[in-house]
Design an enzyme around this catalytic site. Structure first.
Site, PDB file in Angstrom:
ATOM      1  N   GLY A  45       1.055  -6.476   2.450  1.00  0.00           N
ATOM      2  CA  GLY A  45       2.305  -5.909   2.477  1.00  0.00           C
ATOM      3  C   GLY A  45       2.753  -5.821   3.806  1.00  0.00           C
ATOM      4  CG  ASN A  60      -1.371  -6.700  -7.560  1.00  0.00           C
ATOM      5  OD1 ASN A  60      -0.965  -6.054  -8.762  1.00  0.00           O
ATOM      6  ND2 ASN A  60      -2.088  -6.276  -6.858  1.00  0.00           N
ATOM      7  CD1 TRP A  61       4.359  -9.372 -10.392  1.00  0.00           C
ATOM      8  CD2 TRP A  61       5.928  -8.318 -11.776  1.00  0.00           C
ATOM      9  NE1 TRP A  61       5.412 -10.132 -10.859  1.00  0.00           N
ATOM     10  CE2 TRP A  61       6.325  -9.510 -11.640  1.00  0.00           C
ATOM     11  CE3 TRP A  61       6.608  -7.697 -12.773  1.00  0.00           C
ATOM     12  CZ2 TRP A  61       7.231 -10.298 -12.181  1.00  0.00           C
ATOM     13  CZ3 TRP A  61       7.698  -8.188 -13.385  1.00  0.00           C
ATOM     14  CH2 TRP A  61       8.184  -9.252 -13.213  1.00  0.00           C
ATOM     15  CE  LYS A  62       0.307  -5.308  -4.210  1.00  0.00           C
ATOM     16  NZ  LYS A  62       0.152  -5.100  -2.667  1.00  0.00           N
ATOM     17  CD  GLU A 106      -5.779  -8.941  -2.318  1.00  0.00           C
ATOM     18  OE1 GLU A 106      -4.660  -9.374  -2.451  1.00  0.00           O
ATOM     19  OE2 GLU A 106      -5.803  -7.556  -2.789  1.00  0.00           O
ATOM     20  CG  HIS A 131      -5.557  -3.845  -5.097  1.00  0.00           C
ATOM     21  ND1 HIS A 131      -5.133  -3.226  -4.118  1.00  0.00           N
ATOM     22  CD2 HIS A 131      -5.136  -5.356  -4.935  1.00  0.00           C
ATOM     23  CE1 HIS A 131      -4.059  -3.951  -3.497  1.00  0.00           C
ATOM     24  NE2 HIS A 131      -4.026  -5.061  -3.945  1.00  0.00           N
ATOM     25  N   GLY A 163       1.288 -10.218  -3.857  1.00  0.00           N
ATOM     26  CA  GLY A 163       1.851  -9.051  -4.334  1.00  0.00           C
ATOM     27  C   GLY A 163       3.367  -9.198  -4.253  1.00  0.00           C
ATOM     28  N   GLY A 164       3.912  -8.695  -3.134  1.00  0.00           N
ATOM     29  CA  GLY A 164       5.367  -8.798  -3.081  1.00  0.00           C
ATOM     30  C   GLY A 164       6.122 -10.184  -3.290  1.00  0.00           C
ATOM     31  CB  SER A 192       1.215 -10.887   4.205  1.00  0.00           C
ATOM     32  OG  SER A 192       1.339  -9.563   4.321  1.00  0.00           O
ATOM     33  CD  GLU A 215      -1.533  -2.119  -2.434  1.00  0.00           C
ATOM     34  OE1 GLU A 215      -1.205  -1.981  -3.933  1.00  0.00           O
ATOM     35  OE2 GLU A 215      -1.000  -2.516  -1.718  1.00  0.00           O
TER      36      GLU A 215
HETATM   37  P1  PGA Z   1       0.928  -8.631  -0.589  1.00  0.00           P
HETATM   38  O1  PGA Z   1       0.001  -7.903  -1.768  1.00  0.00           O
HETATM   39  O2  PGA Z   1       1.101 -10.173  -0.981  1.00  0.00           O
HETATM   40  O3  PGA Z   1       2.231  -7.944  -1.032  1.00  0.00           O
HETATM   41  O4  PGA Z   1       0.327  -8.460   0.675  1.00  0.00           O
HETATM   42  C1  PGA Z   1      -1.233  -8.801  -1.884  1.00  0.00           C
HETATM   43  C2  PGA Z   1      -2.056  -7.826  -2.886  1.00  0.00           C
HETATM   44  O5  PGA Z   1      -1.992  -6.483  -2.710  1.00  0.00           O
HETATM   45  O6  PGA Z   1      -2.963  -8.234  -3.902  1.00  0.00           O
END
Ligand code: PGA
Length: 250
Positions: free
Chosen positions: A168, A9-11, A162, A92, A228-229, A207, A94
Site C-alpha cells: 500500500g 485481496n480486497w481487504k 509480501e 497477512h 491489494g489496492g 504495490s 495486516e
Molecule cells: P497492495 O496490497 O497491493 O495494496 O500493496 C498487497 C497486499 O496486502 O496483499
C-alpha cells in the site's frame, strides 16, 4: 510448469454495489485461460460474489483455526466453504500487525482450511526496519519454518512474499531483491518438503499495479501476484491479469 496466479485481496473494501466490478473481472479473466485468477473478498461478500463468479474462485482473507466454538466474531473454514469460498489468505501482515497474529496462528489456520478443502495463500514478509537491518532473509525463513502447514503441497498451498514496507505504499523492492527472496523461499521450501517445492507457487505482493506487473511477473521464481489496492476495480486489476497472460503466452 507453474501457472501464473493473479490473486486479489480486497481487504476491508467491498459492498454489494461493487459486485459489478467482480463481474467485469470474472469476464476478463475468462478470456485468459492460460493464467489463474481469484479474488479474496470480505466475509460478507463471499456468498454473493461466489454466486456471480461461477467457476472463478472467490476466497476469504482469514479463517479461525477451530472448526466451531465460543469464538465471538470469528468465522470457521466450514462456514467459508458453505458460503462458497475456495481459498483463504492466512498470515497477512495486516493481521500480524493489527490482530497480533503470529506464524503459529498462520500454521493453525492453514491446517483448519486444509481440513475442509480450502486452498491457502500463506503470507510472509519482513518489516521495513528488518529490511533495513539486513534481517529480511532470516525473518522470512523463520516465518516459513513456523507457519508451513503439515502436508504442504502445491495443489492446495501457495506462498505469498509480501515485504510489509511495500504494501500500500507504492514502493517495491528491486527486481533483483524480489528474485533473491523468491529463490531463498524456494530453497527453504525444498529443504522442508523436498522436490514438490519446485511446483509450489510463490506470489509477490506489495504495490503491484498494471504498470509494474509485467516486469515483476517476469522475474524468475515469481509465479504470480497478490494484489491489494489495484484489485478493487476491473480497470486496474485486469491489466495485471493481462500482463500475466502475456508472459504465459511467451
Ligand atoms: P497492495 O496490497 O497491493 O495494496 O500493496 C498487497 C497486499 O496486502 O496483499
Amino acid at each position: 510448469m507453474r501457472r501464473k496466479l493473479v490473486a486479489g485481496n480486497w481487504k476491508m473494501h467491498g459492498l454489494r454495489s461493487q459486485l459489478r466490478e467482480i463481474e467485469a473481472i470474472v469476464a476478463a479473466a475468462r478470456t485468459h485461460p492460460e493464467v489463474d485468477a481469484l479474488l479474496c473478498v470480505p466475509f460478507t461478500l463471499i456468498a454473493a460474489a461466489a454466486e456471480i463468479a461461477g467457476d472463478f474462485p472467490i476466497g476469504a482473507q482469514d479463517v479461525h483455526e477451530n472448526d466451531q466454538g465460543a469464538h465471538t466474531g470469528c468465522v470457521s473454514a466450514q462456514m467459508l466453504v458453505e458460503a462458497g469460498a475456495k481459498v483463504v489468505i492466512v498470515g497477512h501482515s495486516e493481521r500480524r500487525a493489527d490482530q497480533s497474529e503470529t506464524s503459529h496462528h498462520a500454521w493453525a489456520k492453514a491446517a483448519a482450511a486444509r481440513r475442509h478443502g480450502l486452498g491457502v495463500i500463506l503470507c510472509c514478509g519482513e518489516t521495513e526496519a528488518e529490511h533495513d537491518a539486513g534481517r529480511a532473509e532470516r525473518i522470512v525463513q523463520s516465518q516459513i519454518e513456523k507457519s508451513l502447514p503439515d502436508g504442504a503441497a502445491p495443489d492446495w498451498l501457495t506462498i505469498a512474499y509480501e515485504p510489509r514496507w511495500a504494501i500500500g505504499t507504492g514502493k517495491t523492492p528491486t527486481l533483483d531483491e524480489i528474485a533473491t527472496m523468491h529463490a531463498i523461499i524456494r530453497a527453504k521450501l525444498r529443504g522442508m518438503i523436498g522436490s514438490s517445492a519446485n511446483d509450489m507457487r510463490i506470489l509477490y505482493g506489495g504495490s503491484v499495479s498494471g504498470a509494474n506487473a509485467g516486469s515483476i511477473l517476469a522475474v524468475e521464481d515469481v509465479d504470480g501476484a497478490l494484489v491489494g489496492g489495484a484489485s478493487l476495480t476491473a480497470d486496474k486489476f485486469v491489466p495485471i491479469i493481462e500482463a500475466a497472460a502475456k508472459i504465459a503466452a511467451g
